[in-house]
Design a protein around this motif. Structure first.
Motif, PDB file in Angstrom:
ATOM      1  N   SER A  88       0.862  -1.180   0.000  1.00 44.34           N
ATOM      2  CA  SER A  88       0.000   0.000   0.000  1.00 44.34           C
ATOM      3  C   SER A  88       0.900   1.232   0.000  1.00 44.34           C
ATOM      4  O   SER A  88       2.095   1.133   0.263  1.00 44.34           O
ATOM      5  CB  SER A  88      -0.915   0.015   1.228  1.00 44.34           C
ATOM      6  N   VAL A  89       0.305   2.362  -0.301  1.00 41.23           N
ATOM      7  CA  VAL A  89       1.043   3.610  -0.387  1.00 41.23           C
ATOM      8  C   VAL A  89       0.250   4.698   0.312  1.00 41.23           C
ATOM      9  O   VAL A  89      -0.980   4.739   0.206  1.00 41.23           O
ATOM     10  CB  VAL A  89       1.259   4.015  -1.874  1.00 41.23           C
ATOM     11  N   GLU A  90       0.954   5.576   1.002  1.00 40.94           N
ATOM     12  CA  GLU A  90       0.286   6.709   1.617  1.00 40.94           C
ATOM     13  C   GLU A  90      -0.236   7.634   0.523  1.00 40.94           C
ATOM     14  O   GLU A  90       0.484   7.976  -0.409  1.00 40.94           O
ATOM     15  CB  GLU A  90       1.260   7.479   2.501  1.00 40.94           C
ATOM     16  N   ARG A  91      -1.483   8.015   0.641  1.00 40.09           N
ATOM     17  CA  ARG A  91      -2.122   8.849  -0.372  1.00 40.09           C
ATOM     18  C   ARG A  91      -1.359  10.155  -0.595  1.00 40.09           C
ATOM     19  O   ARG A  91      -1.126  10.573  -1.723  1.00 40.09           O
ATOM     20  CB  ARG A  91      -3.561   9.138   0.024  1.00 40.09           C
ATOM     21  N   GLU A  92      -0.951  10.796   0.482  1.00 38.76           N
ATOM     22  CA  GLU A  92      -0.258  12.082   0.374  1.00 38.76           C
ATOM     23  C   GLU A  92       1.063  11.947  -0.387  1.00 38.76           C
ATOM     24  O   GLU A  92       1.379  12.761  -1.252  1.00 38.76           O
ATOM     25  CB  GLU A  92      -0.009  12.644   1.773  1.00 38.76           C
ATOM     26  N   LEU A  93       1.826  10.907  -0.081  1.00 38.91           N
ATOM     27  CA  LEU A  93       3.101  10.665  -0.771  1.00 38.91           C
ATOM     28  C   LEU A  93       2.866  10.414  -2.259  1.00 38.91           C
ATOM     29  O   LEU A  93       3.562  10.962  -3.106  1.00 38.91           O
ATOM     30  CB  LEU A  93       3.829   9.469  -0.142  1.00 38.91           C
ATOM     31  N   PHE A  94       1.855   9.611  -2.563  1.00 34.75           N
ATOM     32  CA  PHE A  94       1.547   9.302  -3.956  1.00 34.75           C
ATOM     33  C   PHE A  94       1.126  10.561  -4.716  1.00 34.75           C
ATOM     34  O   PHE A  94       1.615  10.835  -5.803  1.00 34.75           O
ATOM     35  CB  PHE A  94       0.446   8.238  -4.034  1.00 34.75           C
ATOM     36  N   GLU A  95       0.224  11.337  -4.151  1.00 42.05           N
ATOM     37  CA  GLU A  95      -0.257  12.539  -4.819  1.00 42.05           C
ATOM     38  C   GLU A  95       0.855  13.563  -5.020  1.00 42.05           C
ATOM     39  O   GLU A  95       0.913  14.235  -6.045  1.00 42.05           O
ATOM     40  CB  GLU A  95      -1.418  13.141  -4.034  1.00 42.05           C
ATOM     41  N   GLU A  96       1.743  13.671  -4.051  1.00 36.07           N
ATOM     42  CA  GLU A  96       2.880  14.583  -4.170  1.00 36.07           C
ATOM     43  C   GLU A  96       3.801  14.155  -5.317  1.00 36.07           C
ATOM     44  O   GLU A  96       4.228  14.974  -6.127  1.00 36.07           O
ATOM     45  CB  GLU A  96       3.655  14.621  -2.856  1.00 36.07           C
TER      46      GLU A  96
END
Length: 128
Positions: free
Chosen positions: A106-114
């Protein structure tokens, strides 16, 4: 999905192949603007399946995780043989994201969006 991944993975390989030379002085010191644009487009496109899964609140399957592991290995190899890749902020962000993804699935949403936002800005800056 396999065809999509194969197409973008092949395009990434074609774009980065000249920079994989292990002997000093054999590889160009920096990517020309057209290769740089193509490189960022490939990374962005290879992240899209993960974005779609995230939007649908689904977890990536084993095959997709294997694809991302292979991408992570490729980017790590590029970073180890060519200084530009080890210094490029977007490459390092993608590597960080892939490390998290392959370890936790899984990936943190904030990290992915950044990371996606950074890639999109770089592409916009380079597009004619």
């Amino acid at each position: 999905m396999d065809d999509y991944w194969a197409r973008w993975s092949e395009k990434l390989q074609q774009t980065t192949k000249p920079y994989e030379c292990l002997e000093r002085g054999m590889a160009p010191p920096i990517l020309p603007e057209e290769d740089l644009l193509e490189y960022y487009r490939c990374l962005e496109s290879l992240m899209k399946p993960l974005d779609l899964l995230r939007e649908n609140r689904e977890s990536p399957g084993d095959r997709l995780i294997e694809n991302y592991e292979a991408l992570e290995e490729r980017l790590e190899r590029l970073s180890s043989v060519h200084p530009w890749f080890s210094e490029d902020e977007s490459t390092q962000e993608v590597l960080e994201l892939l490390g998290t993804l392959t370890a936790r699935r899984s990936v943190e949403r904030e990290l992915f969006e950044e990371m996606i936002g950074t890639l999109e800005r770089r592409i916009e800056e380079l597009e004619p």
